[in-house]
Design a protein around this motif. Structure first.
Motif, short mmCIF file in Angstrom:
data_model
loop_
_atom_site.label_atom_id
_atom_site.label_comp_id
_atom_site.label_asym_id
_atom_site.label_seq_id
_atom_site.Cartn_x
_atom_site.Cartn_y
_atom_site.Cartn_z
N LEU A 28 9.99 9.75 9.84
CA LEU A 28 10.10 8.61 9.05
C LEU A 28 10.45 7.29 9.72
CD1 LEU A 28 11.73 9.85 5.79
CD2 LEU A 28 9.53 9.66 6.15
N ALA A 29 9.41 6.42 9.85
CA ALA A 29 10.08 4.97 10.58
C ALA A 29 10.71 4.09 9.73
CB ALA A 29 8.68 4.54 10.87
N THR A 30 12.07 4.46 9.83
CA THR A 30 12.99 3.34 8.92
C THR A 30 13.29 2.00 9.60
OG1 THR A 30 14.96 4.18 9.56
CG2 THR A 30 13.85 5.48 8.16
N LEU B 131 20.74 7.66 11.38
CA LEU B 131 20.60 6.21 10.91
C LEU B 131 21.76 5.45 11.40
CD1 LEU B 131 19.68 7.60 7.59
CD2 LEU B 131 18.01 6.46 8.82
N GLY B 132 22.59 6.03 12.10
CA GLY B 132 23.49 5.12 12.70
C GLY B 132 24.78 4.76 11.81
N GLU C 257 25.33 0.04 2.81
CA GLU C 257 24.15 0.36 3.92
C GLU C 257 23.49 1.76 3.55
OE1 GLU C 257 27.38 -0.26 4.61
OE2 GLU C 257 27.31 -1.86 5.93
N LEU C 258 24.27 2.70 2.97
CA LEU C 258 23.83 4.27 2.72
C LEU C 258 22.81 4.04 1.28
CD1 LEU C 258 26.99 5.94 2.92
CD2 LEU C 258 25.14 6.45 4.21
N THR C 259 23.14 3.08 0.28
CA THR C 259 22.31 2.88 -0.79
C THR C 259 21.16 2.17 -0.30
OG1 THR C 259 24.12 2.50 -2.05
CG2 THR C 259 22.26 1.85 -2.96
N ALA C 260 21.26 1.06 0.75
CA ALA C 260 20.00 0.58 0.85
C ALA C 260 19.00 1.21 1.74
CB ALA C 260 20.30 -0.79 2.00
N VAL C 261 19.47 2.26 2.72
CA VAL C 261 18.48 3.10 3.56
C VAL C 261 17.92 4.29 2.47
CG1 VAL C 261 20.11 4.54 4.52
CG2 VAL C 261 18.15 3.84 5.54
N GLU D 133 11.13 4.75 -0.93
CA GLU D 133 9.73 3.90 -1.03
C GLU D 133 8.99 4.30 0.04
OE1 GLU D 133 11.54 -0.09 -0.96
OE2 GLU D 133 12.28 -0.06 -2.82
N LEU D 134 9.41 4.60 1.42
CA LEU D 134 8.56 5.09 2.15
C LEU D 134 7.68 6.42 1.91
CD1 LEU D 134 10.76 4.87 5.49
CD2 LEU D 134 8.80 3.67 5.11
#
Length: 342
Positions: free
Chosen positions: A164-166, A190-191, A201-205, A211-212
């Protein structure tokens, strides 16, 4: 509008059981009733307006609820082989599975007297959910419920190293169907770390990963399209083993950015299937699955099913506690109606 509920929490995640106050929901099965609840042209996270959905909104929105609320409508089971059926809901709509809710329902069914139980021993509560029939094993000691272990529908892995390209780089994800579809990604890739401080940040990713994979073949259920699509993203990290048990911490981001306070029951089933497929966990071996608030579910695979083919049966255990009983009303003239979300 008058709606009565009894509320539980399972490992910190709320579960609001609706006892009275919903209109009849037509359908010959729980899965059909979920489709009716969503409505023609609606989706799992965007149901069509209806009198039934007004009740869901009332219970998950302020001032009577909150955006982290979860619950279920009690409905008839598919047949006489189960004690009850349930439609699971959250702030965005209706899910196909809910492990923490199944644990709470097992405790409630015994505590309320719906299902007879011994003072000492185990009572079996069979529950029809949109993804199939699950069984809650309610453990009793001294006339009290001390814990619940639920046996899920078979959990099947459809991908182990899906690139997956995040926005945080390319990561490898695992995809498993465990009553609902879950994508697992190590947080470190994911750092990130699974901590409350990094929750935004966890919620956003988590939302980004969901969505990906929208419409991807790997998130399509092999036999029932109603179970397709990413429901939750499990961001996890390894913790030191405890004896022979594997230990991981996770946060599950589900629906449209909702956070599971518990270790996520059906998400734990998905993790078990992945770990068996990776050769890291044998049937009968235990996973201690910790949540972002430090609560723990125990899980294990049962029997010798193949997680990459027909699926593996899993059991997940935890504890649920009653938090309150409520009669919610909407008085005439209340301009906020079913409430609001911030």
């Amino acid at each position: 509008m008058r709606v009565s509920t009894v509320d539980y929490h399972t490992a910190g995640e709320p579960f609001r059981i609706v006892l009275d106050g919903i209109p009849p929901i037509p359908g010959d099965s729980v899965a059909e009733r979920r489709a009716v609840a969503i409505g023609a042209g609606g989706s799992a996270t965007a149901p069509r307006p209806s009198s039934l959905d007004e009740v869901r909104q009332l219970l998950v929105r302020e001032p009577r609820g909150h955006a982290g609320m979860y619950g279920g409508f009690l409905v008839p089971p598919d047949d006489d082989g189960a004690h009850l059926g349930v439609l699971f809901w959250h702030k965005d709509g209706y899910s196909t599975a809910c492990g923490h809710g199944t644990i709470a329902l097992g405790a409630w069914a015994v505590d309320s007297g719906l299902v007879p139980a011994p003072a000492d021993g185990v009572a079996r509560v069979r529950i029809d959910v949109p993804s199939g029939r699950v069984t809650a094993l309610v453990h009793r000691a001294g006339g009290r419920t001390t814990g619940v272990t639920f046996r899920n529908v078979p959990s099947r892995v459809s991908a182990l190293k899906l690139p997956l390209a995040t926005s945080r780089g390319v990561v490898e994800a695992a995809v498993a169907h465990a009553g609902a579809c879950y994508v697992s990604v190590p947080a470190a890739a994911l750092g990130l770390a699974v901590s409350a401080e990094q929750l935004p940040e966890l919620t956003a990713v988590g939302r980004e990963i969901r969505e990906l994979l929208a419409g991807a073949e790997e998130v399509s259920h092999p036999t029932d399209p109603r179970l397709s699509g990413v429901y939750g993203v499990v961001l996890y990290e390894e913790l030191p083993s405890e004896g022979s048990a594997l230990v991981q911490r996770n946060v599950t981001v589900f629906a449209d950015g909702q956070i599971d306070r518990s270790p996520c029951g059906s998400g734990t089933s998905a993790r078990l299937a992945v770990l068996v497929a990776e050769g890291r966990l044998a049937p009968g071996e235990e996973l201690l699955h910790e949540s972002i608030i430090g609560t723990v579910f125990t899980g294990r695979a049962v029997g010798g099913g193949d997680p990459l083919a027909g699926g593996v049966v899993t059991e997940v255990g935890g504890v649920a506690f009653r938090t309150g009983e409520h009669l919610f009303v909407v008085e005439p003239g209340d301009s906020l109606g079913a409430g609001f979300l911030l």
